[in-house]
Design an enzyme around this catalytic site. Structure first.
Site, short mmCIF file in Angstrom:
data_model
loop_
_atom_site.label_atom_id
_atom_site.label_comp_id
_atom_site.label_asym_id
_atom_site.label_seq_id
_atom_site.Cartn_x
_atom_site.Cartn_y
_atom_site.Cartn_z
N GLY A 100 -2.79 8.86 -18.07
CA GLY A 100 -2.82 7.53 -18.66
C GLY A 100 -3.92 6.70 -18.03
O GLY A 100 -4.77 7.23 -17.30
N GLU A 479 -16.26 16.55 -42.49
CA GLU A 479 -15.42 17.37 -41.63
C GLU A 479 -16.17 18.64 -41.18
O GLU A 479 -16.08 19.02 -40.02
CB GLU A 479 -14.10 17.71 -42.36
N LYS A 483 -16.96 19.49 -37.29
CA LYS A 483 -16.52 20.77 -36.71
C LYS A 483 -17.70 21.45 -36.04
O LYS A 483 -17.62 21.94 -34.92
CB LYS A 483 -15.97 21.64 -37.84
N LYS A 601 -7.93 17.68 -26.30
CA LYS A 601 -7.15 17.79 -27.53
C LYS A 601 -6.40 16.51 -27.86
O LYS A 601 -6.29 16.12 -29.01
CB LYS A 601 -6.17 18.96 -27.38
C1 F6R Z 1 -11.83 17.20 -34.11
C2 F6R Z 1 -10.55 16.68 -33.71
C3 F6R Z 1 -10.45 15.23 -33.44
C4 F6R Z 1 -9.03 14.72 -33.76
C5 F6R Z 1 -8.89 13.26 -33.31
C6 F6R Z 1 -7.52 12.71 -33.66
O1 F6R Z 1 -11.75 18.56 -34.40
O2 F6R Z 1 -9.61 17.40 -33.54
O3 F6R Z 1 -11.41 14.49 -34.13
O4 F6R Z 1 -8.80 14.84 -35.12
O5 F6R Z 1 -9.08 13.18 -31.94
O6 F6R Z 1 -6.52 13.45 -33.04
P1 F6R Z 1 -5.02 13.40 -33.55
O7 F6R Z 1 -5.00 14.03 -34.90
O8 F6R Z 1 -4.25 14.18 -32.54
O9 F6R Z 1 -4.63 11.96 -33.61
#
Ligand code: F6R
Length: 606
Positions: A100, A479, A483, A601
């Site tokens: 955090g 997208e 990627k 992630k």
């Molecule tokens: C790119 C990717 C990020 C997520 C973004 C939002 O491949 O994975 O752009 O889409 O950080 O993440 P979430 O969906 O977990 O809110």
């Protein structure tokens, strides 16, 4: 971001803690460390870089036998990603790991310096350990309560006190913290995969709750130390899902999992010729009053939202605005009582999306979350949740989670359209039948993997790339471009095909790679004209179209033909070759595909 773990139980804590950390590396991999409690002291071992570096260091030393440890894998926010700033962090009696951001750490630091505390690291976390040490007078609950009352920001903390043996304390606010409940062993983790090898039973720690973990008990108390009864939940997926199963990378595995992920998302909601599900807390009466929809998300999830805008507007005629969460939360958005805010998030923990959700709720606007991770913060706090059921996604680059987000938007829109009587039975039937075919269409596209690899071989040495498309294809271009850039580090840009001539085309020169996404038959000839415009300026074009497209092969040397359905559903499967293309380009370049530099992630910082 960052991942934290804790283990206390019948087994050697080191193996279990490291194993847990390996499963959380997707949350950050700048440094890692563990703190082991033994009879007389707490031993800390830390290393810069990934968990494997920490394991190498641990293998070189003889560690005391112990059954109690906490661990951390870091995505640096405050302070360089070096060994000094790695967690666990200790101040005298308190050793802790933190996920955090403490927003008022500078002010607290000054206060503590006036009390003769000195700081070795550049982290905001050391302020927390010093503050807790300052308050610790043999009563751990009081020390935790006094500390968190002063903290502004987000935290999930795993804490060891020097003189309290065989006990891990934990507390969290706005950062996920999950307690795994085993037999004669208990776990603490930022996410379930860290302990799913050992137990499927878990409790989610909420704000103002403190967990006290011992080998054979887990007690949750409030800030005054009074026990709270909590529901023990059970995970409904298994260990296999967390393995690569013979694939060289999680990303490739997750791309190949898309047919199954779609089936799970459709299950019980999409019937042969109809959609059939209810929205929790969102009755027809409320749906009927919706005048405008705001879709808020980040990155890939936002791209799914852009596709969602076209889908919702076409099927329901309700106007939709799409905004990235980091903008939405600070722009004082115009929201009316009869609006609906849809949040899209794979992790359900993205700080900006969570903040956007809170803003909407504060303004009393109904919130619907499309989320993959069950019981994540966004899922818990939204008024209504639509789980996408993609299963755990480990690769930082999102693939299957995107596809199911788009699928969710089709299902939700069809359901709204049906409820609002905006769609004829025949049309609904046609869409449902075609949606049911999607898993097998994607399977057919996955068979083109080798062909796509061959195209990747043509382009992987390039330094810049352009992705172009019109309408829904532009969303796919965005997208595909994201990627590619995030995992291959090739600079890439998406452009609306018709906009090229207003500026971007000046960047096209001999051999500039341009990936043309052309799924939309209705505007195919227009997109093709734009493709020819760049070819005539020397571009090296790779055209992705469907099998019905007539292409002049003299102009188009590189093209990939996909199965044909209808233009409206193309986003669900035209994304797959773009994902595979990005994957192969990055792999040929030798990039760290599952853990690209500087990324994590779960983006739990703003
Ligand atoms: C790119 C990717 C990020 C997520 C973004 C939002 O491949 O994975 O752009 O889409 O950080 O993440 P979430 O969906 O977990 O809110």
């Amino acid at each position: 971001m960052c991942g934290i773990v804790g283990y206390i139980g019948k087994n050697n804590c080191v193996k279990y803690t490291l194993d847990g950390l390996k499963h959380l590396e997707y949350r950050g991999y700048d440094s890692a460390g563990i703190a082991i409690q033994n009879k007389n002291s707490i031993k800390i071992i830390k290393e810069c870089g990934k968990i494997k570096e920490l394991i190498k260091s641990i293998e070189k030393i003889k560690l005391p036998e112990s059954n109690c440890a906490i661990g951390h894998t870091r995505w640096a926010t405050h302070g360089k990603p070096n060994k000094l700033n790695a967690h666990p962090i200790r101040t005298n009696t308190v050793t802790l790991v933190h996920n955090g951001v403490i927003e008022n750490h500078e002010i607290l630091k000054k206060e503590l310096e006036n009390k003769n505390y000195s700081f070795k690291t550049q982290t905001d976390t050391e302020v927390v350990s010093a503050l807790m040490d300052n308050y610790y007078k043999k009563d751990p609950i009081k020390a935790i309560e006094k500390t968190i009352t002063k903290l502004e920001g987000s935290y999930a903390l795993g804490i060891l006190f020097k003189d309290i043996k065989d006990t891990i304390f934990a507390v969290a606010k706005n950062s996920p913290l999950i307690i795994g409940i085993g037999e004669d062993e208990n776990f603490l983790a930022s996410d379930i995969p860290a302990f799913i090898n050992h137990t499927k039973n878990y409790i989610i720690l909420e704000k103002d709750e403190i967990a006290i973990l011992k080998k054979d008990s887990v007690k949750i108390v409030n800030l005054k130390g009074k026990p709270i009864g909590k529901k023990v939940e059970t995970v409904n997926w298994n260990l296999e899902t967390t393995k690569k199963n013979g694939f060289s990378h999680y990303m490739l595995k997750e791309i190949f999992e898309q047919p199954e992920a779609l089936k799970r998302c459709f299950n019980k909601r999409l019937l042969k010729t109809n959609v059939n599900f209810e929205f929790e807390n969102l009755p027809l009466e409320k749906i009927k009053t919706i005048k405008k929809i705001h879709i808020v998300a980040c990155g890939t999830a936002m791209h799914a939202g852009l596709i969602g805008k076209s889908i919702i507007e076409k099927l329901t005629k309700i106007p939709v605005e799409v905004e990235v969460a980091s903008e939405f939360r600070y722009k004082d958005p115009i929201l009316n009582a009869d609006d609906l805010v849809i949040l899209i998030s794979q992790s359900g923990e993205t700080a900006d999306t969570l903040a956007a959700l809170k803003l909407a709720k504060k303004r009393k606007i109904f919130t619907l979350a499309i989320v993959n991770v069950v019981a994540s913060s966004i899922a818990r706090q939204a008024d209504s949740v639509f789980y996408t059921w993609a299963g755990p996604e480990f690769a930082v680059a999102s693939t299957k989670a995107f596809t199911v987000q788009v699928a969710a938007l089709y299902l939700i829109s069809l359901n709204f359209a049906k409820m609002l009587k905006k769609i004829k039975q025949e049309e609904l039937k046609k869409y449902c039948e075609l949606l049911n075919e999607m898993p097998s269409i994607i399977k057919k596209i996955l068979k083109l993997n080798d062909e796509i690899l061959n195209y990747a071989k043509i382009f992987y040495k390039d330094k810049n790339m352009f992705f172009i498309g019109r309408g829904l294809d532009y969303c796919l271009a965005l997208e595909g471009s994201l990627k590619l850039k995030e995992i291959s580090y090739i600079h890439s840009e998406a452009c609306k095909a018709g906009e090229l001539k207003h500026g971007t085309i000046s960047l096209i020169e001999k051999n500039t790679p341009v990936i043309v996404v052309a799924s939309q038959n209705e505007i195919f000839s227009k997109t093709l004209t734009n493709a020819k415009e760049v070819i005539s300026r020397g571009a090296n074009v790779f055209l992705i179209c469907d099998e019905t497209a007539e292409i002049d092969e003299k102009n188009f040397k590189h093209f990939l033909k996909l199965p044909k359905t209808i233009d409206f559903l193309a986003p669900l499967y035209f994304i797959v070759p773009l994902q595979l293309f990005a994957y192969h380009v990055a792999n040929l370049k030798g990039c760290n595909i599952d853990k690209p530099r500087n990324l994590a992630k779960s983006v739990t910082v703003e």
